[in-house]
Design a protein around this motif. Structure first.
Motif, PDB file in Angstrom:
ATOM      1  N   THR A   1       0.820  -1.207   0.000  1.00  0.00           N
ATOM      2  CA  THR A   1       0.000   0.000   0.000  1.00  0.00           C
ATOM      3  C   THR A   1       0.854   1.259   0.000  1.00  0.00           C
ATOM      4  O   THR A   1       0.442   2.289  -0.541  1.00  0.00           O
ATOM      5  N   THR A   2       2.045   1.194   0.554  1.00  0.00           N
ATOM      6  CA  THR A   2       2.937   2.356   0.544  1.00  0.00           C
ATOM      7  C   THR A   2       3.248   2.795  -0.879  1.00  0.00           C
ATOM      8  O   THR A   2       3.343   3.995  -1.154  1.00  0.00           O
ATOM      9  N   LEU A   3       3.365   1.860  -1.802  1.00  0.00           N
ATOM     10  CA  LEU A   3       3.581   2.211  -3.211  1.00  0.00           C
ATOM     11  C   LEU A   3       2.432   3.067  -3.749  1.00  0.00           C
ATOM     12  O   LEU A   3       2.654   4.038  -4.469  1.00  0.00           O
ATOM     13  N   PHE A   4       1.219   2.689  -3.401  1.00  0.00           N
ATOM     14  CA  PHE A   4       0.060   3.429  -3.884  1.00  0.00           C
ATOM     15  C   PHE A   4      -0.096   4.764  -3.159  1.00  0.00           C
ATOM     16  O   PHE A   4      -0.510   5.753  -3.755  1.00  0.00           O
ATOM     17  N   LEU A   5       0.233   4.786  -1.882  1.00  0.00           N
ATOM     18  CA  LEU A   5       0.205   6.048  -1.138  1.00  0.00           C
ATOM     19  C   LEU A   5       1.225   7.039  -1.689  1.00  0.00           C
ATOM     20  O   LEU A   5       0.948   8.239  -1.750  1.00  0.00           O
ATOM     21  N   LEU A   6       2.365   6.536  -2.075  1.00  0.00           N
ATOM     22  CA  LEU A   6       3.409   7.397  -2.631  1.00  0.00           C
ATOM     23  C   LEU A   6       2.902   8.150  -3.857  1.00  0.00           C
ATOM     24  O   LEU A   6       3.042   9.369  -3.954  1.00  0.00           O
ATOM     25  N   GLY A   7       2.277   7.437  -4.769  1.00  0.00           N
ATOM     26  CA  GLY A   7       1.735   8.087  -5.962  1.00  0.00           C
ATOM     27  C   GLY A   7       0.568   9.001  -5.650  1.00  0.00           C
ATOM     28  O   GLY A   7       0.463  10.112  -6.183  1.00  0.00           O
ATOM     29  N   SER A   8      -0.311   8.560  -4.782  1.00  0.00           N
ATOM     30  CA  SER A   8      -1.503   9.328  -4.461  1.00  0.00           C
ATOM     31  C   SER A   8      -1.168  10.621  -3.722  1.00  0.00           C
ATOM     32  O   SER A   8      -1.672  11.701  -4.062  1.00  0.00           O
ATOM     33  N   VAL A   9      -0.313  10.527  -2.719  1.00  0.00           N
ATOM     34  CA  VAL A   9       0.056  11.709  -1.934  1.00  0.00           C
ATOM     35  C   VAL A   9       0.848  12.693  -2.790  1.00  0.00           C
ATOM     36  O   VAL A   9       0.620  13.906  -2.715  1.00  0.00           O
TER      37      VAL A   9
ATOM     38  N   ARG B   1      13.566  -1.356   5.654  1.00  0.00           N
ATOM     39  CA  ARG B   1      12.238  -1.824   6.059  1.00  0.00           C
ATOM     40  C   ARG B   1      11.595  -0.855   7.051  1.00  0.00           C
ATOM     41  O   ARG B   1      10.406  -0.544   6.944  1.00  0.00           O
ATOM     42  N   LEU B   2      12.382  -0.359   8.000  1.00  0.00           N
ATOM     43  CA  LEU B   2      11.870   0.588   8.991  1.00  0.00           C
ATOM     44  C   LEU B   2      11.418   1.889   8.323  1.00  0.00           C
ATOM     45  O   LEU B   2      10.330   2.391   8.607  1.00  0.00           O
ATOM     46  N   VAL B   3      12.245   2.422   7.433  1.00  0.00           N
ATOM     47  CA  VAL B   3      11.890   3.665   6.742  1.00  0.00           C
ATOM     48  C   VAL B   3      10.647   3.458   5.892  1.00  0.00           C
ATOM     49  O   VAL B   3       9.748   4.305   5.870  1.00  0.00           O
ATOM     50  N   TRP B   4      10.558   2.316   5.201  1.00  0.00           N
ATOM     51  CA  TRP B   4       9.414   2.048   4.337  1.00  0.00           C
ATOM     52  C   TRP B   4       8.124   1.944   5.163  1.00  0.00           C
ATOM     53  O   TRP B   4       7.086   2.469   4.779  1.00  0.00           O
ATOM     54  N   ARG B   5       8.198   1.288   6.304  1.00  0.00           N
ATOM     55  CA  ARG B   5       6.998   1.143   7.137  1.00  0.00           C
ATOM     56  C   ARG B   5       6.641   2.446   7.847  1.00  0.00           C
ATOM     57  O   ARG B   5       5.461   2.748   8.035  1.00  0.00           O
ATOM     58  N   LEU B   6       7.642   3.219   8.230  1.00  0.00           N
ATOM     59  CA  LEU B   6       7.351   4.543   8.784  1.00  0.00           C
ATOM     60  C   LEU B   6       6.737   5.444   7.716  1.00  0.00           C
ATOM     61  O   LEU B   6       5.882   6.280   8.014  1.00  0.00           O
ATOM     62  N   SER B   7       7.176   5.274   6.478  1.00  0.00           N
ATOM     63  CA  SER B   7       6.598   6.083   5.398  1.00  0.00           C
ATOM     64  C   SER B   7       5.134   5.708   5.178  1.00  0.00           C
ATOM     65  O   SER B   7       4.335   6.556   4.795  1.00  0.00           O
ATOM     66  N   PHE B   8       4.764   4.452   5.451  1.00  0.00           N
ATOM     67  CA  PHE B   8       3.349   4.077   5.372  1.00  0.00           C
ATOM     68  C   PHE B   8       2.532   4.903   6.357  1.00  0.00           C
ATOM     69  O   PHE B   8       1.497   5.463   6.004  1.00  0.00           O
ATOM     70  N   VAL B   9       3.025   5.011   7.570  1.00  0.00           N
ATOM     71  CA  VAL B   9       2.309   5.776   8.599  1.00  0.00           C
ATOM     72  C   VAL B   9       2.272   7.257   8.228  1.00  0.00           C
ATOM     73  O   VAL B   9       1.221   7.902   8.274  1.00  0.00           O
ATOM     74  N   GLY B  10       3.422   7.804   7.853  1.00  0.00           N
ATOM     75  CA  GLY B  10       3.488   9.220   7.507  1.00  0.00           C
ATOM     76  C   GLY B  10       2.667   9.564   6.272  1.00  0.00           C
ATOM     77  O   GLY B  10       1.956  10.570   6.250  1.00  0.00           O
ATOM     78  N   LEU B  11       2.755   8.734   5.235  1.00  0.00           N
ATOM     79  CA  LEU B  11       1.992   9.000   4.015  1.00  0.00           C
ATOM     80  C   LEU B  11       0.491   8.813   4.243  1.00  0.00           C
ATOM     81  O   LEU B  11      -0.317   9.519   3.633  1.00  0.00           O
ATOM     82  N   SER B  12       0.120   7.884   5.117  1.00  0.00           N
ATOM     83  CA  SER B  12      -1.306   7.714   5.435  1.00  0.00           C
ATOM     84  C   SER B  12      -1.850   8.969   6.109  1.00  0.00           C
ATOM     85  O   SER B  12      -2.938   9.454   5.767  1.00  0.00           O
ATOM     86  N   ALA B  13      -1.103   9.495   7.069  1.00  0.00           N
ATOM     87  CA  ALA B  13      -1.530  10.725   7.749  1.00  0.00           C
ATOM     88  C   ALA B  13      -1.572  11.885   6.767  1.00  0.00           C
ATOM     89  O   ALA B  13      -2.519  12.690   6.774  1.00  0.00           O
ATOM     90  N   LEU B  14      -0.564  11.986   5.921  1.00  0.00           N
ATOM     91  CA  LEU B  14      -0.522  13.062   4.930  1.00  0.00           C
ATOM     92  C   LEU B  14      -1.650  12.920   3.905  1.00  0.00           C
ATOM     93  O   LEU B  14      -2.220  13.914   3.471  1.00  0.00           O
ATOM     94  N   TYR B  15      -1.984  11.696   3.545  1.00  0.00           N
ATOM     95  CA  TYR B  15      -3.096  11.453   2.622  1.00  0.00           C
ATOM     96  C   TYR B  15      -4.403  11.984   3.213  1.00  0.00           C
ATOM     97  O   TYR B  15      -5.167  12.676   2.539  1.00  0.00           O
ATOM     98  N   ILE B  16      -4.654  11.652   4.482  1.00  0.00           N
ATOM     99  CA  ILE B  16      -5.885  12.100   5.137  1.00  0.00           C
ATOM    100  C   ILE B  16      -5.906  13.622   5.242  1.00  0.00           C
ATOM    101  O   ILE B  16      -6.917  14.265   4.936  1.00  0.00           O
ATOM    102  N   LEU B  17      -4.786  14.209   5.644  1.00  0.00           N
ATOM    103  CA  LEU B  17      -4.698  15.659   5.763  1.00  0.00           C
ATOM    104  C   LEU B  17      -4.930  16.341   4.413  1.00  0.00           C
ATOM    105  O   LEU B  17      -5.752  17.262   4.303  1.00  0.00           O
ATOM    106  N   LEU B  18      -4.232  15.895   3.384  1.00  0.00           N
ATOM    107  CA  LEU B  18      -4.387  16.510   2.068  1.00  0.00           C
ATOM    108  C   LEU B  18      -5.775  16.285   1.491  1.00  0.00           C
ATOM    109  O   LEU B  18      -6.310  17.137   0.781  1.00  0.00           O
TER     110      LEU B  18
END
Length: 133
Positions: free
Chosen positions: A49-57, A103-120
């Motif tokens: 899902t991080t791949l899709f969040l990256l493009g969407s955000v 792996r840690l950065v990628w999973r943290l990016s899931f959390v950060g991009l999810s929050a940024l997705y909701i905010l945006l």
């Protein structure tokens, strides 16, 4: 033949990136049918899902700020996080395990991009509501 395949992949990515949380749920149930392990399924689904969040955000960022730099800004932040976490791990243990850091950065990016997705998402709704007239 290759152009149609690339077009199909591009269309599929675009459809899944429109609503990454729906994609998360769909992928989670599909993977769970095969693995039967909730913890591993959740981790794998977060990674996908991080791949899709990256493009969407990055697209939402570009539309909101009228720029083309959203994707590269996210990549830059991920690289900086990778460097900081890798440096910290090197300081603590004397060596860096690049796979664990990645792996840690990628999973943290899931959390950060999810929050940024909701905010945006809500910022876009507010912007469209306020400036609709």
């Amino acid at each position: 033949m290759l152009n149609s395949f690339v077009s199909l992949l591009s269309t599929l990515y675009a459809m899944l990136a429109v609503a990454p949380f729906i994609t998360f749920v769909l992928v989670w149930f599909l993977i769970f049918l095969f693995l039967k392990d909730k913890k591993m399924t959740t981790r794998f689904t977060m990674d996908v899902t991080t791949l899709f969040l990256l493009g969407s955000v990055s697209l939402m960022w570009n539309k909101l700020f009228h720029t083309q730099f959203g994707f590269w800004l996210i990549v830059l932040i991920l690289l900086i996080a990778f460097g900081i976490i890798g440096g910290y791990q090197n300081h603590l243990k004397g060596e860096t395990n690049l796979i664990k850091v990645g792996r840690l950065v990628w999973r943290l990016s899931f959390v950060g991009l999810s929050a940024l997705y909701i905010l945006l998402f809500f910022v876009h709704i507010g912007k469209n509501y306020l400036f609709s007239t």
